[in-house]
Design a protein around this motif. Sequence first.
Motif, PDB file in Angstrom:
ATOM      1  N   THR A 499       0.832  -1.209   0.000  1.00  0.00           N
ATOM      2  CA  THR A 499       0.000   0.000   0.000  1.00  0.00           C
ATOM      3  C   THR A 499       0.862   1.252   0.000  1.00  0.00           C
ATOM      4  O   THR A 499       0.575   2.219  -0.719  1.00  0.00           O
ATOM      5  CB  THR A 499      -0.931  -0.004   1.226  1.00  0.00           C
ATOM      6  OG1 THR A 499      -1.718  -1.195   1.221  1.00  0.00           O
ATOM      7  CG2 THR A 499      -1.845   1.204   1.216  1.00  0.00           C
ATOM      8  N   VAL A 500       1.922   1.241   0.793  1.00  0.00           N
ATOM      9  CA  VAL A 500       2.829   2.395   0.809  1.00  0.00           C
ATOM     10  C   VAL A 500       3.515   2.536  -0.551  1.00  0.00           C
ATOM     11  O   VAL A 500       3.692   3.649  -1.051  1.00  0.00           O
ATOM     12  CB  VAL A 500       3.865   2.246   1.936  1.00  0.00           C
ATOM     13  CG1 VAL A 500       4.824   3.426   1.935  1.00  0.00           C
ATOM     14  CG2 VAL A 500       3.177   2.148   3.297  1.00  0.00           C
ATOM     15  N   TYR A 503       1.036   4.094  -2.870  1.00  0.00           N
ATOM     16  CA  TYR A 503       0.931   5.524  -2.534  1.00  0.00           C
ATOM     17  C   TYR A 503       2.066   6.314  -3.174  1.00  0.00           C
ATOM     18  O   TYR A 503       1.845   7.375  -3.786  1.00  0.00           O
ATOM     19  CB  TYR A 503       0.945   5.644  -1.014  1.00  0.00           C
ATOM     20  CG  TYR A 503       1.240   6.992  -0.416  1.00  0.00           C
ATOM     21  CD1 TYR A 503       0.296   8.019  -0.423  1.00  0.00           C
ATOM     22  CD2 TYR A 503       2.460   7.217   0.223  1.00  0.00           C
ATOM     23  CE1 TYR A 503       0.575   9.246   0.182  1.00  0.00           C
ATOM     24  CE2 TYR A 503       2.742   8.430   0.823  1.00  0.00           C
ATOM     25  CZ  TYR A 503       1.792   9.446   0.801  1.00  0.00           C
ATOM     26  OH  TYR A 503       2.069  10.650   1.401  1.00  0.00           O
ATOM     27  N   TRP A 518      -6.939   5.908  -5.958  1.00  0.00           N
ATOM     28  CA  TRP A 518      -6.720   6.427  -4.612  1.00  0.00           C
ATOM     29  C   TRP A 518      -7.696   5.794  -3.618  1.00  0.00           C
ATOM     30  O   TRP A 518      -7.359   5.579  -2.447  1.00  0.00           O
ATOM     31  CB  TRP A 518      -6.849   7.943  -4.600  1.00  0.00           C
ATOM     32  CG  TRP A 518      -5.638   8.645  -5.123  1.00  0.00           C
ATOM     33  CD1 TRP A 518      -5.461   9.209  -6.359  1.00  0.00           C
ATOM     34  CD2 TRP A 518      -4.397   8.839  -4.430  1.00  0.00           C
ATOM     35  NE1 TRP A 518      -4.190   9.737  -6.473  1.00  0.00           N
ATOM     36  CE2 TRP A 518      -3.528   9.538  -5.311  1.00  0.00           C
ATOM     37  CE3 TRP A 518      -3.943   8.509  -3.156  1.00  0.00           C
ATOM     38  CZ2 TRP A 518      -2.232   9.902  -4.951  1.00  0.00           C
ATOM     39  CZ3 TRP A 518      -2.654   8.871  -2.793  1.00  0.00           C
ATOM     40  CH2 TRP A 518      -1.812   9.554  -3.685  1.00  0.00           C
ATOM     41  N   ILE A 521      -6.157   2.536  -2.583  1.00  0.00           N
ATOM     42  CA  ILE A 521      -5.027   2.747  -1.676  1.00  0.00           C
ATOM     43  C   ILE A 521      -5.531   3.087  -0.273  1.00  0.00           C
ATOM     44  O   ILE A 521      -5.047   2.547   0.728  1.00  0.00           O
ATOM     45  CB  ILE A 521      -4.117   3.869  -2.212  1.00  0.00           C
ATOM     46  CG1 ILE A 521      -3.501   3.451  -3.552  1.00  0.00           C
ATOM     47  CG2 ILE A 521      -3.021   4.206  -1.208  1.00  0.00           C
ATOM     48  CD1 ILE A 521      -2.751   4.568  -4.255  1.00  0.00           C
ATOM     49  N   ALA A 522      -6.528   3.973  -0.214  1.00  0.00           N
ATOM     50  CA  ALA A 522      -7.083   4.362   1.091  1.00  0.00           C
ATOM     51  C   ALA A 522      -7.739   3.168   1.779  1.00  0.00           C
ATOM     52  O   ALA A 522      -7.574   2.965   2.998  1.00  0.00           O
ATOM     53  CB  ALA A 522      -8.096   5.490   0.908  1.00  0.00           C
ATOM     54  N   ALA A 525      -5.051   0.879   3.112  1.00  0.00           N
ATOM     55  CA  ALA A 525      -4.377   1.481   4.266  1.00  0.00           C
ATOM     56  C   ALA A 525      -5.219   1.303   5.527  1.00  0.00           C
ATOM     57  O   ALA A 525      -4.693   1.003   6.606  1.00  0.00           O
ATOM     58  CB  ALA A 525      -4.113   2.958   3.999  1.00  0.00           C
ATOM     59  N   VAL A 542      -2.849   9.890   2.800  1.00  0.00           N
ATOM     60  CA  VAL A 542      -3.434   9.368   1.557  1.00  0.00           C
ATOM     61  C   VAL A 542      -4.631  10.217   1.142  1.00  0.00           C
ATOM     62  O   VAL A 542      -4.775  10.577  -0.035  1.00  0.00           O
ATOM     63  CB  VAL A 542      -3.840   7.888   1.733  1.00  0.00           C
ATOM     64  CG1 VAL A 542      -4.671   7.412   0.545  1.00  0.00           C
ATOM     65  CG2 VAL A 542      -2.600   7.011   1.892  1.00  0.00           C
ATOM     66  N   ARG A 546      -4.817  12.513  -2.204  1.00  0.00           N
ATOM     67  CA  ARG A 546      -5.875  12.284  -3.203  1.00  0.00           C
ATOM     68  C   ARG A 546      -6.558  13.599  -3.573  1.00  0.00           C
ATOM     69  O   ARG A 546      -6.784  13.876  -4.758  1.00  0.00           O
ATOM     70  CB  ARG A 546      -6.911  11.292  -2.658  1.00  0.00           C
ATOM     71  CG  ARG A 546      -8.131  11.180  -3.573  1.00  0.00           C
ATOM     72  CD  ARG A 546      -9.042  10.038  -3.215  1.00  0.00           C
ATOM     73  NE  ARG A 546      -9.518  10.053  -1.856  1.00  0.00           N
ATOM     74  CZ  ARG A 546     -10.337   9.117  -1.360  1.00  0.00           C
ATOM     75  NH1 ARG A 546     -10.725   8.116  -2.116  1.00  0.00           N
ATOM     76  NH2 ARG A 546     -10.756   9.197  -0.120  1.00  0.00           N
TER      77      ARG A 546
END
Length: 560
Positions: A499-500, A503, A518, A521-522, A525, A542, A546
């Motif tokens: 995930t990082v 990002y 995004w 990813i969020a 996270a 994040v 975004r």
Amino acid sequence: MQRHALASALPCILALSACSTVGDEQASSQPATAAPPPPVAAEITAGATLDAISVTGSRQKAVAFAPPAAMRAMALPPGHWQPANRENYAAHEDNPVHRTSEQPVSTFSIDVDTGSYANVRRMLHDGARPPADSVRAEEMINYFRYGHPAPASLDVPFRVTTELAPAPWNGKRQLLMIGIKGYEVPNATLPPANLVLLLDTSGSMNSPDKLPLLRQSMKQLVNQLRPQDHVSIVVYAGSAGLVLPPTPGDRGGEILAALDRLHAGGSTNGGDGIRLAYAMAKQGYVEGGVNRVILATDGDFNVGTVDQGALETLVADQRKAGIALTTLGFGRGNYNDALAEQLADIGDGNHAYIDSLAEARKVLVQQMGSTLLTIARDVKIQVEFNPAVVSEYRLIGYENRVLRNEDFANDKVDAGDIGAGHEVTALYEITPVGSGAEQLPALRYGAASPPPDARAGEVAHLRLRYKRPGEEDSRLITTPIARASLRAAPSDTLRFAATVAAYADALRGGSRIGDWSWDDIARSAKMSNAGDPQRAEFIGLVETARVLVESDRREAAVAD
């Protein structure tokens, strides 16, 4: 190892005069509006003991990046002076996808730096989208701890583990995670430390997020010192000066008083400062102890030694003499990330960016052992992928740490170091043979398929070389990575590292994470938060990123 180009700059004049305090000590990294530079006064002579350094000038250069349109449109109040933004970042391209049949071996130096993460965080908090070159994926990933298993003793100073699982942004591909954990050495049992604080007191440091934050950060380090430790303080502006000769760590009042006398002024003769700092480190050298210069700066070097080769030679020679260099970056507007990261690389140290007192506590208190004590030197990783199993692979990040394959066994080639308790995490994205997820076009005249008995049970073979402190010959660790180790789904550790990485890629333009958005990813996270304050902060970053990225896209669409 790849070296960054140094930024050129303009010379100015250092001056010494009495002045009032630069501002209240504060941990905040909120932007400050600097006053116009006051008049010039007299120069400091090298080696002088300084009571105070005052502001005498600043330097301007072309803007390196600009904040979003909403911020650009904000007019400054009348009478406020705003310095030009000339932050400097070394350009880099993402590592390419390699066809395993053509290039089965990948070699790189480990990297324990974390400066990119904190610096990007600072820009996001300021409402500015970070320049792509400020985002280094490996420093984003290595900012976090992942709980990699630790070694049982210092006999082998670190432990290597791997994990293989489907890539979250494309289930047909896989992620290979390599985790390294250094042996934990309690701070109380660290060997005696000979530290030289090399502090930038030039005019560009006249901002609450620079010299005042620097002073408060160093005070946290001073509070950890023991009677057997010694610290010196060297400052540099137009000339270099000795503020505090080697002083035992239990004389904290004297050390803190010396820090309180520092004020910003003049141009930035970092070359002279480094030479004087190394001279003090040699004077107080402790055999078998920690001998390290800690350079704290916004990165400006604009008079004195500014030639790239001369600086590299100076720092490399001192590294060979047993004196390491750590760099701490501060501030905004003229932050020279490329130089700060480069010098730490050459000096067998680590680079961090301090954007708040909390970050200073993390680097200089919570991770003091890993910051100061090196337990393994010149650590290199080499992975040979099996072309019968792996069609393609890509190393995520470490672009400026890639080595030639022949450098792996060459003990004269410098590489990264691991400090006590350090964690290092590296990710490869791999494409299995027959998955249909290849990114490179098929070859018309490609090589014949490897024979079916070509170790079909192995995905790759991992080799790692390192030197113990004080030794010149490297030691080798090898381990195969079996196909049977493939997990049905990534662990929480691998999912968060991925995930990082996503990002970081999204901040750079999002060209490597397939259809992941995004939102994805969020969501990922949040799945990996587990109540960790740093991970919780990451979730907020994040969301902030975004908003900025999507705002820029809307503005670009309107402009078209």
